[in-house]
Motif scaffolding. Structure first.
Motif, mmCIF file in Angstrom:
data_model
loop_
_atom_site.group_PDB
_atom_site.id
_atom_site.type_symbol
_atom_site.label_atom_id
_atom_site.label_comp_id
_atom_site.label_asym_id
_atom_site.label_seq_id
_atom_site.Cartn_x
_atom_site.Cartn_y
_atom_site.Cartn_z
ATOM 1 N N GLY A 213 0.787 -1.225 0.000
ATOM 2 C CA GLY A 213 0.000 0.000 0.000
ATOM 3 C C GLY A 213 0.818 1.272 0.000
ATOM 4 N N VAL A 214 2.124 1.178 -0.289
ATOM 5 C CA VAL A 214 2.980 2.359 -0.270
ATOM 6 C C VAL A 214 2.509 3.368 -1.315
ATOM 7 C CG1 VAL A 214 4.663 1.480 -1.953
ATOM 8 C CG2 VAL A 214 5.394 3.088 -0.189
ATOM 9 N N SER A 215 2.695 4.649 -1.012
ATOM 10 C CA SER A 215 2.215 5.703 -1.909
ATOM 11 C C SER A 215 3.037 5.810 -3.185
ATOM 12 C CB SER A 215 2.261 7.059 -1.187
ATOM 13 O OG SER A 215 1.620 7.013 0.050
ATOM 14 N N MET A 216 4.377 5.733 -3.040
ATOM 15 C CA MET A 216 5.277 5.964 -4.170
ATOM 16 C C MET A 216 6.448 4.997 -4.131
ATOM 17 S SD MET A 216 5.337 10.155 -4.075
ATOM 18 C CE MET A 216 5.051 10.265 -2.306
ATOM 19 N N VAL A 217 7.071 4.787 -5.282
ATOM 20 C CA VAL A 217 8.224 3.898 -5.391
ATOM 21 C C VAL A 217 9.284 4.548 -6.273
ATOM 22 C CG1 VAL A 217 7.143 1.662 -4.925
ATOM 23 C CG2 VAL A 217 6.958 2.661 -7.209
ATOM 24 N N GLN A 218 10.544 4.165 -6.003
ATOM 25 C CA GLN A 218 11.680 4.742 -6.714
ATOM 26 C C GLN A 218 12.777 3.686 -6.788
ATOM 27 O OE1 GLN A 218 13.238 8.122 -4.619
ATOM 28 N NE2 GLN A 218 14.892 8.526 -6.071
ATOM 29 N N GLY A 219 13.428 3.562 -7.946
ATOM 30 C CA GLY A 219 14.512 2.607 -8.039
ATOM 31 C C GLY A 219 14.846 2.230 -9.463
ATOM 32 N N PHE A 220 15.934 1.461 -9.634
ATOM 33 C CA PHE A 220 16.425 1.101 -10.955
ATOM 34 C C PHE A 220 15.453 0.210 -11.721
ATOM 35 C CE2 PHE A 220 21.287 1.699 -10.135
ATOM 36 C CZ PHE A 220 21.048 3.045 -9.955
ATOM 37 N N ALA A 221 14.594 -0.541 -11.020
ATOM 38 C CA ALA A 221 13.620 -1.378 -11.718
ATOM 39 C C ALA A 221 12.609 -0.530 -12.479
ATOM 40 C CB ALA A 221 12.888 -2.280 -10.732
ATOM 41 N N LEU A 222 12.499 0.737 -12.104
ATOM 42 C CA LEU A 222 11.527 1.639 -12.720
ATOM 43 C C LEU A 222 12.189 2.608 -13.690
ATOM 44 C CD1 LEU A 222 9.922 2.186 -9.286
ATOM 45 C CD2 LEU A 222 8.629 1.291 -11.209
ATOM 46 N N ALA A 223 13.221 3.283 -13.226
ATOM 47 C CA ALA A 223 13.937 4.236 -14.084
ATOM 48 C C ALA A 223 15.229 4.647 -13.405
ATOM 49 C CB ALA A 223 13.082 5.474 -14.354
ATOM 50 N N ARG A 224 16.288 4.753 -14.186
ATOM 51 C CA ARG A 224 17.572 5.222 -13.668
ATOM 52 C C ARG A 224 17.650 6.748 -13.767
ATOM 53 N NH1 ARG A 224 21.755 1.415 -13.186
ATOM 54 N NH2 ARG A 224 21.054 -0.704 -13.626
ATOM 55 N N PRO A 225 18.499 7.360 -12.966
ATOM 56 C CA PRO A 225 18.680 8.815 -13.089
ATOM 57 C C PRO A 225 19.216 9.180 -14.466
ATOM 58 C CG PRO A 225 19.652 7.970 -11.050
ATOM 59 C CD PRO A 225 19.306 6.772 -11.880
ATOM 60 N N GLN A 226 18.777 10.331 -14.959
ATOM 61 C CA GLN A 226 19.244 10.834 -16.251
ATOM 62 C C GLN A 226 19.760 12.256 -16.079
ATOM 63 O OE1 GLN A 226 16.624 10.369 -19.639
ATOM 64 N NE2 GLN A 226 15.495 8.725 -18.617
ATOM 65 N N LEU A 227 20.889 12.531 -16.703
ATOM 66 C CA LEU A 227 21.426 13.886 -16.651
ATOM 67 C C LEU A 227 20.451 14.858 -17.309
ATOM 68 C CD1 LEU A 227 25.182 13.372 -17.609
ATOM 69 C CD2 LEU A 227 24.271 13.941 -15.350
ATOM 70 N N ALA A 228 20.293 16.030 -16.694
ATOM 71 C CA ALA A 228 19.461 17.068 -17.299
ATOM 72 C C ALA A 228 20.092 17.511 -18.628
ATOM 73 C CB ALA A 228 19.350 18.256 -16.351
ATOM 74 N N PRO A 229 19.278 17.763 -19.667
ATOM 75 C CA PRO A 229 17.821 17.869 -19.612
ATOM 76 C C PRO A 229 17.077 16.540 -19.622
ATOM 77 C CG PRO A 229 18.582 18.345 -21.825
ATOM 78 C CD PRO A 229 19.810 18.161 -20.984
ATOM 79 N N GLY A 230 17.755 15.424 -19.865
ATOM 80 C CA GLY A 230 17.120 14.118 -19.766
ATOM 81 C C GLY A 230 16.161 13.831 -20.903
ATOM 82 N N ALA A 231 15.573 12.657 -20.836
ATOM 83 C CA ALA A 231 14.601 12.223 -21.844
ATOM 84 C C ALA A 231 13.387 11.665 -21.115
ATOM 85 C CB ALA A 231 15.220 11.167 -22.767
ATOM 86 N N PHE A 232 12.610 12.577 -20.550
ATOM 87 C CA PHE A 232 11.484 12.175 -19.718
ATOM 88 C C PHE A 232 10.145 12.269 -20.459
ATOM 89 C CE2 PHE A 232 14.642 14.143 -16.795
ATOM 90 C CZ PHE A 232 15.034 12.975 -16.161
ATOM 91 N N GLU A 233 10.206 12.418 -21.784
ATOM 92 C CA GLU A 233 8.982 12.631 -22.543
ATOM 93 C C GLU A 233 7.974 11.500 -22.356
ATOM 94 O OE1 GLU A 233 11.987 12.805 -23.765
ATOM 95 O OE2 GLU A 233 12.307 14.836 -24.549
ATOM 96 N N GLU A 234 8.471 10.256 -22.338
ATOM 97 C CA GLU A 234 7.565 9.111 -22.196
ATOM 98 C C GLU A 234 6.827 9.166 -20.859
ATOM 99 O OE1 GLU A 234 7.751 4.212 -21.944
ATOM 100 O OE2 GLU A 234 9.541 5.367 -22.467
ATOM 101 N N PHE A 235 7.561 9.451 -19.800
ATOM 102 C CA PHE A 235 6.941 9.532 -18.478
ATOM 103 C C PHE A 235 5.931 10.678 -18.426
ATOM 104 C CE2 PHE A 235 11.326 7.961 -17.155
ATOM 105 C CZ PHE A 235 10.942 6.639 -17.187
ATOM 106 N N GLU A 236 6.337 11.823 -18.960
ATOM 107 C CA GLU A 236 5.468 12.990 -18.892
ATOM 108 C C GLU A 236 4.236 12.829 -19.773
ATOM 109 O OE1 GLU A 236 5.645 15.285 -16.826
ATOM 110 O OE2 GLU A 236 7.624 14.896 -15.998
ATOM 111 N N ALA A 237 4.384 12.152 -20.921
ATOM 112 C CA ALA A 237 3.236 11.920 -21.792
ATOM 113 C C ALA A 237 2.202 11.042 -21.096
ATOM 114 C CB ALA A 237 3.686 11.271 -23.103
ATOM 115 N N ALA A 238 2.687 10.013 -20.397
ATOM 116 C CA ALA A 238 1.761 9.139 -19.666
ATOM 117 C C ALA A 238 1.080 9.909 -18.538
ATOM 118 C CB ALA A 238 2.523 7.936 -19.095
#
Length: 306
Positions: free
Chosen positions: A239-264
């Protein structure tokens, strides 16, 4: 308002991002997405800002960099790291994404140092165009020189509209005292500790109970260090609210490529808005039907006659 400590060490790049200059190091921002569970789906809720040092254009481990910084300079370097993340979030992330940035309480030796850190953030926010509500201030696990100073600082952060998170929550009894004292909006569970508990049924039960207890107090939770699909499934079952880790997404140097995440994320936002509009229209229609239904008066009359 005086100029920020961090802004004095910033260089702007052609792509709009910022880098920090400290001694022989070039410092860059990396952002790691933090996801929420939404009706069986994972959607980006926020990002954590992480420092990435380079020397002679070659990457250097963050631990190596920070260990090279004299104690007297660490307050300034931490301010520079926050400045980088806030500026780069302004040009790299969506206008609604939240950003987690770290504050090391060991630097708050007195009220003046806490006031300086608070003032610095407000200056950089104005420069980056980010609202205070988007910034989640993570209080790390280091000991503070003054509990009174830290409590005053956290109260001031909330007064400016920031949310506060306690980082690296683990098994120590001191963690609970820290949470009770600070009254955070969010608690981030230590990744190694959470991974250990997720490996056994009793551990999962323990995490589930802690998440439930925090939720009852209005505190949201984050499991860090999620590295496998199995851990992700177990985290959801807790029931945790949020999750973070390599199984989901690795850190990306700015400006990054977060379009897929943001589109969803944008798609889900529009879907939710459409659903709200549909429910409002349905509610209006049902109200109209009740008002004009010939059976309404009969049902009312029947109840009054009993």
């Amino acid at each position: 308002m005086p100029r920020s400590i961090g802004l004095a060490h910033i260089a702007r790049q052609d792509d709009g991002t910022a880098v920090g200059i400290w001694g022989g190091y070039t410092l860059k921002s990396a952002f790691q997405p933090i996801f929420s569970f939404r009706e069986g789906r994972l959607l980006v809720t926020a990002y954590e800002g992480l420092i990435r040092p380079f020397r002679d254009k070659r990457p250097v481990g963050p631990g190596t960099f920070f260990s090279s910084i004299p104690e007297v300079d660490r307050f300034q370097v931490e301010a520079l790291a926050r400045t980088l993340h806030l500026l780069n979030a302004g040009v790299s992330l969506s206008e609604t994404a939240s950003l987690f940035v770290n504050f090391d309480p060991s630097h708050f030796v007195d009220a003046a140092s806490a006031a300086s850190a608070l003032r610095d953030v407000q200056v950089v926010l104005k420069d980056s165009g980010i609202t205070a509500e988007r910034v989640v201030c993570e209080i790390t696990e280091q000991e503070t020189e003054s509990d009174e100073t830290l409590l005053g600082f956290v109260k001031a952060l909330k007064g400016y509209g920031h949310r506060v998170a306690v980082d690296d929550y683990g098994a120590d009894s001191s963690d609970l005292r820290r949470i009770e004292a600070l009254g955070p909006d969010i608690v981030k569970f230590d990744g190694a500790w959470t991974g250990h508990l997720l490996a056994s049924a009793p551990g999962v039960a323990m995490l589930t109970e802690m998440v439930r207890a925090f939720s009852e107090k209005g505190i949201r939770t984050v499991f860090e260090g999620i590295e496998t699909g199995q851990q992700l499934e177990l985290a959801e079952s807790c029931g945790v609210s949020m999750v973070q880790g390599f199984a989901l997404a690795r850190p990306q140097l700015a400006p990054g490529a977060f379009e897929e995440f943001e589109a969803a994320r944008e798609s889900e936002r529009r879907r939710a808005l459409a659903g709200t509009a549909d429910r409002l229209e349905q509610g209006k229609a049902e109200t109209t039907m009740r008002d004009v239904s010939p059976n309404r008066s009969k049902r009312t009359f029947g109840r009054r006659g009993t």
